[in-house]
Motif scaffolding. Structure first.
Motif, PDB file in Angstrom:
ATOM      1  N   GLN A 103       0.853  -1.178   0.000  1.00 51.62           N
ATOM      2  CA  GLN A 103       0.000   0.000   0.000  1.00 51.62           C
ATOM      3  C   GLN A 103       0.892   1.231   0.000  1.00 51.62           C
ATOM      4  N   GLY A 104       0.409   2.304  -0.639  1.00 50.43           N
ATOM      5  CA  GLY A 104       1.185   3.538  -0.599  1.00 50.43           C
ATOM      6  C   GLY A 104       0.942   4.420  -1.794  1.00 50.43           C
ATOM      7  N   ALA A 105       1.537   5.617  -1.751  1.00 48.67           N
ATOM      8  CA  ALA A 105       1.423   6.589  -2.841  1.00 48.67           C
ATOM      9  C   ALA A 105       2.281   6.156  -4.021  1.00 48.67           C
ATOM     10  N   VAL A 106       1.712   6.312  -5.220  1.00 48.01           N
ATOM     11  CA  VAL A 106       2.378   5.871  -6.441  1.00 48.01           C
ATOM     12  C   VAL A 106       3.274   6.988  -6.972  1.00 48.01           C
ATOM     13  N   ALA A 107       4.483   6.644  -7.400  1.00 48.85           N
ATOM     14  CA  ALA A 107       5.408   7.614  -7.990  1.00 48.85           C
ATOM     15  C   ALA A 107       5.785   7.137  -9.387  1.00 48.85           C
ATOM     16  N   THR A 108       5.338   7.866 -10.418  1.00 47.02           N
ATOM     17  CA  THR A 108       5.634   7.498 -11.806  1.00 47.02           C
ATOM     18  C   THR A 108       6.788   8.334 -12.322  1.00 47.02           C
ATOM     19  N   SER A 109       7.538   7.766 -13.268  1.00 51.51           N
ATOM     20  CA  SER A 109       8.651   8.488 -13.885  1.00 51.51           C
ATOM     21  C   SER A 109       8.249   9.141 -15.197  1.00 51.51           C
ATOM     22  N   ALA A 161       4.588   2.274 -12.337  1.00 52.76           N
ATOM     23  CA  ALA A 161       5.129   3.070 -11.233  1.00 52.76           C
ATOM     24  C   ALA A 161       5.823   2.155 -10.229  1.00 52.76           C
ATOM     25  N   LYS A 162       6.671   2.749  -9.431  1.00 53.88           N
ATOM     26  CA  LYS A 162       7.362   2.026  -8.361  1.00 53.88           C
ATOM     27  C   LYS A 162       7.065   2.692  -7.029  1.00 53.88           C
ATOM     28  N   ILE A 163       7.010   1.884  -5.993  1.00 54.63           N
ATOM     29  CA  ILE A 163       6.857   2.391  -4.632  1.00 54.63           C
ATOM     30  C   ILE A 163       7.980   1.791  -3.792  1.00 54.63           C
ATOM     31  N   GLU A 164       8.929   2.615  -3.410  1.00 56.65           N
ATOM     32  CA  GLU A 164      10.021   2.132  -2.570  1.00 56.65           C
ATOM     33  C   GLU A 164       9.500   1.828  -1.169  1.00 56.65           C
ATOM     34  N   ASN A 165       9.882   0.670  -0.668  1.00 53.32           N
ATOM     35  CA  ASN A 165       9.403   0.202   0.641  1.00 53.32           C
ATOM     36  C   ASN A 165       7.878   0.216   0.702  1.00 53.32           C
ATOM     37  N   GLY A 166       7.258  -0.138  -0.437  1.00 51.24           N
ATOM     38  CA  GLY A 166       5.810  -0.073  -0.523  1.00 51.24           C
ATOM     39  C   GLY A 166       5.082  -1.278   0.016  1.00 51.24           C
ATOM     40  N   ALA A 167       5.787  -2.320   0.420  1.00 49.57           N
ATOM     41  CA  ALA A 167       5.145  -3.523   0.960  1.00 49.57           C
ATOM     42  C   ALA A 167       5.861  -3.949   2.239  1.00 49.57           C
ATOM     43  N   ILE A 168       5.119  -4.599   3.115  1.00 50.63           N
ATOM     44  CA  ILE A 168       5.653  -5.111   4.379  1.00 50.63           C
ATOM     45  C   ILE A 168       5.581  -6.637   4.356  1.00 50.63           C
ATOM     46  N   VAL A 169       6.685  -7.292   4.679  1.00 51.82           N
ATOM     47  CA  VAL A 169       6.729  -8.754   4.720  1.00 51.82           C
ATOM     48  C   VAL A 169       5.884  -9.253   5.886  1.00 51.82           C
ATOM     49  N   GLU A 170       4.970 -10.165   5.583  1.00 53.14           N
ATOM     50  CA  GLU A 170       4.072 -10.717   6.595  1.00 53.14           C
ATOM     51  C   GLU A 170       4.365 -12.181   6.906  1.00 53.14           C
ATOM     52  N   ARG A 171       5.096 -12.859   6.028  1.00 46.69           N
ATOM     53  CA  ARG A 171       5.397 -14.277   6.245  1.00 46.69           C
ATOM     54  C   ARG A 171       6.843 -14.530   5.833  1.00 46.69           C
ATOM     55  N   GLU A 172       7.556 -15.302   6.630  1.00 49.71           N
ATOM     56  CA  GLU A 172       8.946 -15.638   6.334  1.00 49.71           C
ATOM     57  C   GLU A 172       9.025 -16.990   5.640  1.00 49.71           C
ATOM     58  N   ILE A 173      10.024 -17.123   4.797  1.00 48.77           N
ATOM     59  CA  ILE A 173      10.275 -18.415   4.142  1.00 48.77           C
ATOM     60  C   ILE A 173      11.093 -19.290   5.082  1.00 48.77           C
TER      61      ILE A 173
END
Length: 387
Positions: A148-154, A173-185
């Protein structure tokens, strides 16, 4: 013939590179971590479907993107807005998107990762939008991260009444640090008895050198070559796995590669390895050039122009109702250049090959044709790869 100085400058530049490759050692030593990776220690791809809202009228057209309409209705129903008529939705500020990410190895719960957002419908731009909560799943269907987060297009887009300007790709678009890990491998290094090294470019000689470097540091029997691209390293104790991997990846070896010539016909780029060899061959460059130019002349009628028929003015007959006619004219110019031979002796090195091609003043396009002909003659002792 105006391009001959440019060709010679290009040849001089290529020659300088060739001398740098052929002089001194063929290749330098590199770290094992730069030519290989540990098997199982890799990234994992994640994917998800979501909505971007807040667009300034550049979202999907709901008539042509029914999946966007259904997604909006489902989202609003989950948020408590029920009994919606899907056909009545007319919003232009929402776009359906695909969200992709790479889960790094050993990523821990709560760690942020970068994501890429790509338009799925007919939205013209994602600029200024916000991605709503989007679960990201792996190949096994499990959710490993939430984005989730604000979208930044180039890119950007400018529209006018008769024309439009698009710079870059505003629908990605890319979102830096736009996702949070919820499950580990689930991967525990301390359960391993051995680790495998996978070479990026499989080669038995390189694998043997990696084996020798590892045994020279860890002792005899510490490594085993399984095939041209895999070397297995045995761990003395399970508590030493991270230390062993750190030691191995920083060892230096000299990788070996096959002789190869890579040609990009689209751009005229030629890259030749230092081990390329040419058998004795004679090269001739020259031929016939035919240049054809079409000129179009216009035949304009006289200043008197009325309806059809014939009139007599001051006793002279004049054709009435003439029209403008385009008259083509073709010019053909034939130029013949004398071919010149250059003989390359047996077992020619890269430097000598470039010297020979420069001697007859050939350009990149001509060099490609010459290399193909040498390969067909069986005198090019290297792989010729055309991309």
């Amino acid at each position: 013939m105006q391009m001959r100085p440019m060709i010679r400058q290009l040849g001089a530049a290529v020659l300088a590179v060739a001398i740098g490759l052929s002089g001194g050692t063929a290749q330098a030593e590199v770290r094992i971590k730069d030519i290989a990776n540990f098997e199982g220690v890799r990234e994992n791809h994640l994917i998800g479907y979501g909505l971007v809202v807040g667009l300034l009228g550049s979202g999907d057209k709901l008539n042509s993107s029914p999946f966007t309409r259904e997604s909006i209705r489902g989202m609003l129903e989950r948020l408590g807005v029920a009994n919606l008529d899907g056909a009545a939705l007319k919003t232009k500020n929402t776009a359906a998107v695909m969200v992709t990410a790479k889960l790094p190895p050993f990523a821990r719960r709560g760690s942020p990762i970068d994501i890429t957002v790509s338009s799925l419908g007919d939205a013209t731009s994602l600029r200024g939008g916000t991605l709503l909560v989007t679960p990201l799943t792996g190949a096994d269907g499990a959710v490993y991260a939430v984005a989730q987060g604000a979208v930044a297009t180039s890119g950007y887009r400018v529209d006018g009444n008769a024309a439009s300007v698009v710079e870059g790709v505003p629908t990605i678009a890319k979102i830096e640090n736009g996702a949070i890990v919820e499950r580990e491998i689930d991967f525990n290094l301390f359960q391993l008895d051995s680790v495998r090294i996978a070479l990026h470019n499989p080669d038995f000689t390189t694998a043997a050198r990696v084996h020798d470097a590892i045994e020279g540091r860890l002792g005899d029997g510490a490594a085993e070559v399984l095939d041209s691209g895999t070397v297995e390293v045995w761990i003395g104790g399970k508590d030493n796995v991270p230390d062993t991997m750190m030691t191995v990846e920083n060892l230096t070896v000299t990788p070996d590669t096959i002789a190869r010539v890579v040609v990009d016909e689209k751009s005229g780029t030629i890259v030749m390895g230092a081990d390329v060899r040419i058998g004795q061959v004679a090269i001739s460059q020259g031929g016939l050039t035919v240049r054809i130019q079409e000129n179009f002349n216009v035949s304009q009628p006289g200043p008197v122009s009325v309806g059809g028929g014939t009139a007599v003015i001051t006793g002279a007959p004049i054709s009435i109702g003439g029209s403008t006619v385009v008259v083509p004219e073709t010019e053909i110019d034939i130029a013949e250049s004398d071919g010149s031979f250059t003989i390359l002796r047996g077992d020619v090195s890269l430097e000598e090959l470039v010297n020979g091609l420069n001697a007859i003043g050939v350009g990149a396009r001509q060099t490609i044709a010459i290399l193909q002909a040498i390969k067909a003659a069986g005198a090019l002792h290297a792989d010729l790869e055309i991309i």
